[in-house]
Design a protein around this motif. Structure first.
Motif, PDB file in Angstrom:
ATOM      1  N   GLY A  81      27.903  20.865  45.623  1.00  0.00           N
ATOM      2  CA  GLY A  81      27.793  21.620  44.370  1.00  0.00           C
ATOM      3  C   GLY A  81      27.550  23.101  44.646  1.00  0.00           C
ATOM      4  N   THR A  82      26.651  23.381  45.580  1.00  0.00           N
ATOM      5  CA  THR A  82      26.380  24.773  45.969  1.00  0.00           C
ATOM      6  C   THR A  82      27.630  25.413  46.561  1.00  0.00           C
ATOM      7  OG1 THR A  82      24.059  24.270  46.404  1.00  0.00           O
ATOM      8  CG2 THR A  82      24.936  26.250  47.435  1.00  0.00           C
ATOM      9  N   LEU A  83      28.342  24.674  47.385  1.00  0.00           N
ATOM     10  CA  LEU A  83      29.574  25.192  47.981  1.00  0.00           C
ATOM     11  C   LEU A  83      30.594  25.539  46.904  1.00  0.00           C
ATOM     12  CD1 LEU A  83      31.408  25.811  50.399  1.00  0.00           C
ATOM     13  CD2 LEU A  83      32.056  23.389  50.402  1.00  0.00           C
ATOM     14  N   ARG A  84      30.775  24.667  45.931  1.00  0.00           N
ATOM     15  CA  ARG A  84      31.747  24.922  44.850  1.00  0.00           C
ATOM     16  C   ARG A  84      31.352  26.173  44.059  1.00  0.00           C
ATOM     17  NH1 ARG A  84      34.433  22.149  47.760  1.00  0.00           N
ATOM     18  NH2 ARG A  84      34.743  19.928  47.445  1.00  0.00           N
ATOM     19  N   GLU A  85      30.061  26.339  43.795  1.00  0.00           N
ATOM     20  CA  GLU A  85      29.593  27.539  43.085  1.00  0.00           C
ATOM     21  C   GLU A  85      29.895  28.791  43.907  1.00  0.00           C
ATOM     22  OE1 GLU A  85      25.418  26.953  42.386  1.00  0.00           O
ATOM     23  OE2 GLU A  85      25.766  25.259  41.043  1.00  0.00           O
ATOM     24  N   GLN A  86      29.636  28.729  45.205  1.00  0.00           N
ATOM     25  CA  GLN A  86      29.891  29.881  46.072  1.00  0.00           C
ATOM     26  C   GLN A  86      31.382  30.176  46.178  1.00  0.00           C
ATOM     27  OE1 GLN A  86      27.813  28.548  49.579  1.00  0.00           O
ATOM     28  NE2 GLN A  86      25.880  29.493  48.927  1.00  0.00           N
ATOM     29  N   GLN A  87      32.216  29.129  46.191  1.00  0.00           N
ATOM     30  CA  GLN A  87      33.656  29.339  46.240  1.00  0.00           C
ATOM     31  C   GLN A  87      34.144  29.996  44.951  1.00  0.00           C
ATOM     32  OE1 GLN A  87      34.732  25.256  47.191  1.00  0.00           O
ATOM     33  NE2 GLN A  87      35.336  25.864  49.271  1.00  0.00           N
ATOM     34  N   ALA A  88      33.604  29.577  43.812  1.00  0.00           N
ATOM     35  CA  ALA A  88      33.992  30.178  42.536  1.00  0.00           C
ATOM     36  C   ALA A  88      33.574  31.644  42.500  1.00  0.00           C
ATOM     37  CB  ALA A  88      33.353  29.410  41.370  1.00  0.00           C
ATOM     38  N   GLU A  89      32.377  31.946  42.962  1.00  0.00           N
ATOM     39  CA  GLU A  89      31.906  33.332  43.018  1.00  0.00           C
ATOM     40  C   GLU A  89      32.770  34.158  43.964  1.00  0.00           C
ATOM     41  OE1 GLU A  89      29.676  36.715  42.191  1.00  0.00           O
ATOM     42  OE2 GLU A  89      29.760  34.802  41.126  1.00  0.00           O
ATOM     43  N   ALA A  90      33.156  33.584  45.099  1.00  0.00           N
ATOM     44  CA  ALA A  90      34.019  34.281  46.054  1.00  0.00           C
ATOM     45  C   ALA A  90      35.366  34.599  45.428  1.00  0.00           C
ATOM     46  CB  ALA A  90      34.205  33.442  47.316  1.00  0.00           C
ATOM     47  N   ALA A  91      35.916  33.661  44.659  1.00  0.00           N
ATOM     48  CA  ALA A  91      37.205  33.898  43.991  1.00  0.00           C
ATOM     49  C   ALA A  91      37.086  35.051  42.997  1.00  0.00           C
ATOM     50  CB  ALA A  91      37.680  32.624  43.292  1.00  0.00           C
ATOM     51  N   LYS A  92      35.980  35.112  42.242  1.00  0.00           N
ATOM     52  CA  LYS A  92      35.753  36.219  41.298  1.00  0.00           C
ATOM     53  C   LYS A  92      35.665  37.548  42.044  1.00  0.00           C
ATOM     54  CE  LYS A  92      33.115  33.506  37.943  1.00  0.00           C
ATOM     55  NZ  LYS A  92      31.778  33.310  37.369  1.00  0.00           N
ATOM     56  N   LEU A  93      34.920  37.548  43.153  1.00  0.00           N
ATOM     57  CA  LEU A  93      34.792  38.780  43.929  1.00  0.00           C
ATOM     58  C   LEU A  93      36.125  39.211  44.529  1.00  0.00           C
ATOM     59  CD1 LEU A  93      31.399  38.055  45.718  1.00  0.00           C
ATOM     60  CD2 LEU A  93      31.809  39.733  43.911  1.00  0.00           C
ATOM     61  N   ASP A  94      36.923  38.262  45.014  1.00  0.00           N
ATOM     62  CA  ASP A  94      38.255  38.578  45.547  1.00  0.00           C
ATOM     63  C   ASP A  94      39.125  39.216  44.468  1.00  0.00           C
ATOM     64  OD1 ASP A  94      37.691  37.645  48.099  1.00  0.00           O
ATOM     65  OD2 ASP A  94      38.646  35.683  47.784  1.00  0.00           O
ATOM     66  N   ALA A  95      39.089  38.644  43.258  1.00  0.00           N
ATOM     67  CA  ALA A  95      39.879  39.192  42.150  1.00  0.00           C
ATOM     68  C   ALA A  95      39.411  40.600  41.798  1.00  0.00           C
ATOM     69  CB  ALA A  95      39.791  38.273  40.938  1.00  0.00           C
ATOM     70  N   SER A  96      38.103  40.815  41.785  1.00  0.00           N
ATOM     71  CA  SER A  96      37.557  42.134  41.477  1.00  0.00           C
ATOM     72  C   SER A  96      37.965  43.166  42.530  1.00  0.00           C
ATOM     73  CB  SER A  96      36.030  42.039  41.382  1.00  0.00           C
ATOM     74  OG  SER A  96      35.460  43.303  41.161  1.00  0.00           O
ATOM     75  N   ILE A  97      37.899  42.776  43.786  1.00  0.00           N
ATOM     76  CA  ILE A  97      38.292  43.677  44.879  1.00  0.00           C
ATOM     77  C   ILE A  97      39.773  44.008  44.770  1.00  0.00           C
ATOM     78  CG2 ILE A  97      38.624  43.832  47.385  1.00  0.00           C
ATOM     79  CD1 ILE A  97      35.970  42.183  47.619  1.00  0.00           C
ATOM     80  N   ALA A  98      40.595  42.985  44.511  1.00  0.00           N
ATOM     81  CA  ALA A  98      42.042  43.212  44.376  1.00  0.00           C
ATOM     82  C   ALA A  98      42.321  44.162  43.208  1.00  0.00           C
ATOM     83  CB  ALA A  98      42.763  41.877  44.173  1.00  0.00           C
ATOM     84  N   ALA A  99      41.621  43.995  42.086  1.00  0.00           N
ATOM     85  CA  ALA A  99      41.809  44.865  40.928  1.00  0.00           C
ATOM     86  C   ALA A  99      41.401  46.288  41.264  1.00  0.00           C
ATOM     87  CB  ALA A  99      41.013  44.346  39.727  1.00  0.00           C
ATOM     88  N   ASN A 100      40.291  46.451  41.973  1.00  0.00           N
ATOM     89  CA  ASN A 100      39.843  47.795  42.379  1.00  0.00           C
ATOM     90  C   ASN A 100      40.844  48.459  43.314  1.00  0.00           C
ATOM     91  OD1 ASN A 100      37.509  47.669  40.841  1.00  0.00           O
ATOM     92  ND2 ASN A 100      36.248  46.911  42.525  1.00  0.00           N
ATOM     93  N   LEU A 101      41.387  47.697  44.244  1.00  0.00           N
ATOM     94  CA  LEU A 101      42.386  48.246  45.161  1.00  0.00           C
ATOM     95  C   LEU A 101      43.654  48.656  44.395  1.00  0.00           C
ATOM     96  CD1 LEU A 101      41.989  45.902  48.247  1.00  0.00           C
ATOM     97  CD2 LEU A 101      41.425  48.343  48.134  1.00  0.00           C
ATOM     98  N   THR A 102      44.041  47.840  43.421  1.00  0.00           N
ATOM     99  CA  THR A 102      45.203  48.175  42.609  1.00  0.00           C
ATOM    100  C   THR A 102      44.934  49.465  41.833  1.00  0.00           C
ATOM    101  OG1 THR A 102      45.867  45.859  42.413  1.00  0.00           O
ATOM    102  CG2 THR A 102      46.719  47.369  40.741  1.00  0.00           C
ATOM    103  N   GLY A 103      43.740  49.591  41.290  1.00  0.00           N
ATOM    104  CA  GLY A 103      43.366  50.795  40.552  1.00  0.00           C
ATOM    105  C   GLY A 103      43.381  52.046  41.427  1.00  0.00           C
ATOM    106  N   LEU A 104      43.164  51.858  42.718  1.00  0.00           N
ATOM    107  CA  LEU A 104      43.195  52.977  43.668  1.00  0.00           C
ATOM    108  C   LEU A 104      44.595  53.220  44.229  1.00  0.00           C
ATOM    109  CD1 LEU A 104      39.919  52.168  45.637  1.00  0.00           C
ATOM    110  CD2 LEU A 104      40.264  54.051  44.018  1.00  0.00           C
ATOM    111  N   GLY A 105      45.554  52.400  43.787  1.00  0.00           N
ATOM    112  CA  GLY A 105      46.917  52.581  44.243  1.00  0.00           C
ATOM    113  C   GLY A 105      47.271  51.800  45.479  1.00  0.00           C
ATOM    114  N   TYR A 106      46.437  50.839  45.845  1.00  0.00           N
ATOM    115  CA  TYR A 106      46.698  50.035  47.036  1.00  0.00           C
ATOM    116  C   TYR A 106      46.973  48.574  46.678  1.00  0.00           C
ATOM    117  CZ  TYR A 106      44.843  54.077  49.461  1.00  0.00           C
ATOM    118  OH  TYR A 106      44.637  55.347  49.916  1.00  0.00           O
ATOM    119  N   GLY A 107      47.482  48.341  45.505  1.00  0.00           N
ATOM    120  CA  GLY A 107      47.787  46.971  45.078  1.00  0.00           C
ATOM    121  C   GLY A 107      49.035  46.452  45.754  1.00  0.00           C
ATOM    122  N   ARG A 108      49.340  45.264  45.458  1.00  0.00           N
ATOM    123  CA  ARG A 108      50.497  44.618  46.068  1.00  0.00           C
ATOM    124  C   ARG A 108      51.776  45.083  45.474  1.00  0.00           C
ATOM    125  NH1 ARG A 108      48.219  38.521  46.864  1.00  0.00           N
ATOM    126  NH2 ARG A 108      46.334  39.193  47.835  1.00  0.00           N
TER     127      ARG A 108
END
Length: 108
Positions: A81-108
């Protein structure tokens, strides 16, 4: 134990090591006895059997883990259960980082 493989030595541990490192008959020398997870006298044939590998764990073994009173089934449910929560949080952080990089012009 600090974790599964690292032990933080107490004053008692240090005194025990110091006593065992003295030669028999020296003042302060401890009476030697093999101690699981700590020390063991090993003969050459046993070392040969292990391919001359001198990793201590092959010879001294490990101390029995303390029972924390939690059943395996409960512990696994809690940990997964703890692992699943941490994986969900990691996915949110990955999405946030990707959005920030896109905003800086380094998106895909």
């Amino acid at each position: 134990m600090a974790d599964r493989v690292h032990r933080e030595l107490t004053d008692t541990d240090i005194a025990k090591i110091a006593g065992l490192s003295r030669l028999a008959g020296d003042k302060g020398a401890a009476e030697y006895a093999d101690a699981t997870g700590f020390c063991k006298v090993t003969k050459i044939p046993d070392i040969r059997k292990h391919g001359h590998v001198l990793t201590p764990g092959r010879y001294v073994g490990s101390e029995a883990a303390e029972d924390d009173g939690e059943s395996f089934e409960k512990k696994m449910k809690r940990l997964t259960g703890t692992l699943r929560e941490q994986q969900a949080e990691a996915a949110k952080l990955d999405a946030s980082i990707a959005a920030n990089l896109t905003g800086l012009g380094y998106g895909r």
